[in-house]
Structures are given as structure tokens and as C-alpha cells.
Design a protein around this motif. Structure first.
Motif, PDB file in Angstrom:
ATOM      1  N   GLU A  15       0.867  -1.178   0.000  1.00 14.21           N
ATOM      2  CA  GLU A  15       0.000   0.000   0.000  1.00 14.21           C
ATOM      3  C   GLU A  15       0.902   1.225   0.000  1.00 14.21           C
ATOM      4  O   GLU A  15       1.798   1.344   0.840  1.00 14.21           O
ATOM      5  N   ARG A  16       0.664   2.116  -0.927  1.00 16.15           N
ATOM      6  CA  ARG A  16       1.526   3.295  -1.053  1.00 16.15           C
ATOM      7  C   ARG A  16       1.363   4.221   0.148  1.00 16.15           C
ATOM      8  O   ARG A  16       0.265   4.540   0.578  1.00 16.15           O
ATOM      9  N   MET A  26       7.888   0.325  -5.494  1.00 16.47           N
ATOM     10  CA  MET A  26       8.230  -0.858  -6.274  1.00 16.47           C
ATOM     11  C   MET A  26       9.254  -1.734  -5.552  1.00 16.47           C
ATOM     12  O   MET A  26       9.192  -2.961  -5.618  1.00 16.47           O
ATOM     13  N   ARG A  27      10.182  -1.117  -4.857  1.00 18.73           N
ATOM     14  CA  ARG A  27      11.170  -1.888  -4.100  1.00 18.73           C
ATOM     15  C   ARG A  27      10.496  -2.688  -2.989  1.00 18.73           C
ATOM     16  O   ARG A  27      10.787  -3.870  -2.798  1.00 18.73           O
ATOM     17  N   ARG A  28       9.549  -2.067  -2.276  1.00 23.46           N
ATOM     18  CA  ARG A  28       8.836  -2.797  -1.214  1.00 23.46           C
ATOM     19  C   ARG A  28       7.965  -3.906  -1.792  1.00 23.46           C
ATOM     20  O   ARG A  28       7.882  -5.003  -1.230  1.00 23.46           O
ATOM     21  N   TYR A  44       1.010 -15.225  -0.768  1.00 23.77           N
ATOM     22  CA  TYR A  44       1.172 -13.788  -0.931  1.00 23.77           C
ATOM     23  C   TYR A  44       1.811 -13.231   0.315  1.00 23.77           C
ATOM     24  O   TYR A  44       1.770 -13.857   1.384  1.00 23.77           O
ATOM     25  N   ALA A  45       2.432 -12.073   0.188  1.00 20.90           N
ATOM     26  CA  ALA A  45       3.037 -11.382   1.318  1.00 20.90           C
ATOM     27  C   ALA A  45       2.708  -9.902   1.190  1.00 20.90           C
ATOM     28  O   ALA A  45       2.724  -9.343   0.100  1.00 20.90           O
ATOM     29  N   MET A  46       2.416  -9.295   2.309  1.00 18.20           N
ATOM     30  CA  MET A  46       2.091  -7.873   2.368  1.00 18.20           C
ATOM     31  C   MET A  46       3.294  -7.127   2.915  1.00 18.20           C
ATOM     32  O   MET A  46       3.807  -7.489   3.976  1.00 18.20           O
ATOM     33  N   ALA A  47       3.764  -6.128   2.182  1.00 20.31           N
ATOM     34  CA  ALA A  47       4.881  -5.311   2.655  1.00 20.31           C
ATOM     35  C   ALA A  47       4.447  -4.513   3.874  1.00 20.31           C
ATOM     36  O   ALA A  47       3.344  -3.982   3.923  1.00 20.31           O
ATOM     37  N   ALA A  48       5.324  -4.437   4.840  1.00 21.15           N
ATOM     38  CA  ALA A  48       5.044  -3.673   6.052  1.00 21.15           C
ATOM     39  C   ALA A  48       5.083  -2.179   5.747  1.00 21.15           C
ATOM     40  O   ALA A  48       5.817  -1.745   4.857  1.00 21.15           O
ATOM     41  N   PRO A  49       4.301  -1.391   6.473  1.00 19.00           N
ATOM     42  CA  PRO A  49       4.366   0.066   6.296  1.00 19.00           C
ATOM     43  C   PRO A  49       5.771   0.586   6.600  1.00 19.00           C
ATOM     44  O   PRO A  49       6.474   0.032   7.442  1.00 19.00           O
ATOM     45  N   LEU A  50       6.168   1.636   5.926  1.00 20.29           N
ATOM     46  CA  LEU A  50       7.504   2.207   6.122  1.00 20.29           C
ATOM     47  C   LEU A  50       7.744   2.623   7.567  1.00 20.29           C
ATOM     48  O   LEU A  50       8.836   2.454   8.092  1.00 20.29           O
ATOM     49  N   GLY A  56      13.582  -2.856   4.820  1.00 17.60           N
ATOM     50  CA  GLY A  56      13.745  -4.212   4.310  1.00 17.60           C
ATOM     51  C   GLY A  56      12.900  -5.268   4.994  1.00 17.60           C
ATOM     52  O   GLY A  56      12.803  -6.372   4.507  1.00 17.60           O
ATOM     53  N   ALA A  57      12.317  -4.965   6.141  1.00 16.44           N
ATOM     54  CA  ALA A  57      11.507  -5.955   6.841  1.00 16.44           C
ATOM     55  C   ALA A  57      10.113  -6.031   6.227  1.00 16.44           C
ATOM     56  O   ALA A  57       9.600  -5.065   5.695  1.00 16.44           O
TER      57      ALA A  57
END
Length: 71
Positions: A15-16, A26-28, A44-50, A56-57
Motif C-alpha cells: 500500500e503506497r 516498487m522496491r517494497r 502472498y506477502a504484504m509489505a510492512a508500512p515504512l 527491508g523488513a
């Protein structure tokens, strides 16, 4: 004639964040996709919020994607 072709999918979701660059987004997403692939097929995997984790986590939101049938 019906041809059966097994298909599997791995997905990286993100999520942006407000003011996040496209490069960072795009990197996340790429890292989330790599995490999903390394967890096995049909995941599937969900990127963690910044703001919530170190760089990188990924959040631990891996799950098996339900098998569907296309008619």
C-alpha cells in the motif's frame, strides 16, 4: 478438447505511503514478492508500512491462496 494446465501464483502486495516515491513503492513490492516466493507456492506477502519496521523488513502476512476454478 480441454487442456488442463496447472498454475501457481505468488503475489507481493504493498500500500503506497503518503509522499512515497514510485521507486520505494516498487522496491517494497518486489521484496514482498520475494518473501512470498520463498515461503512456497501459491502464497502472498504484504509489505510492512515504512513507519512500522526497519528498512527491508516485511509484515508476516503470508497465507495460502485458495485454489479457484475458472469456468
Amino acid at each position: 478438447m480441454v487442456i488442463s494446465l496447472p498454475v501457481s501464483v505468488s503475489i507481493g502486495l504493498v500500500e503506497r505511503e503518503v509522499d512515497e516515491s514510485v521507486f520505494s513503492l516498487m522496491r517494497r513490492a518486489d521484496r514482498a514478492l520475494y518473501d512470498a516466493k520463498s515461503s512456497g507456492k501459491n502464497r502472498y506477502a504484504m509489505a510492512a508500512p515504512l513507519w512500522s519496521v526497519e528498512e527491508g523488513a516485511l509484515a508476516n502476512f503470508n497465507a495460502v491462496i485458495p485454489v479457484g476454478h475458472h469456468t
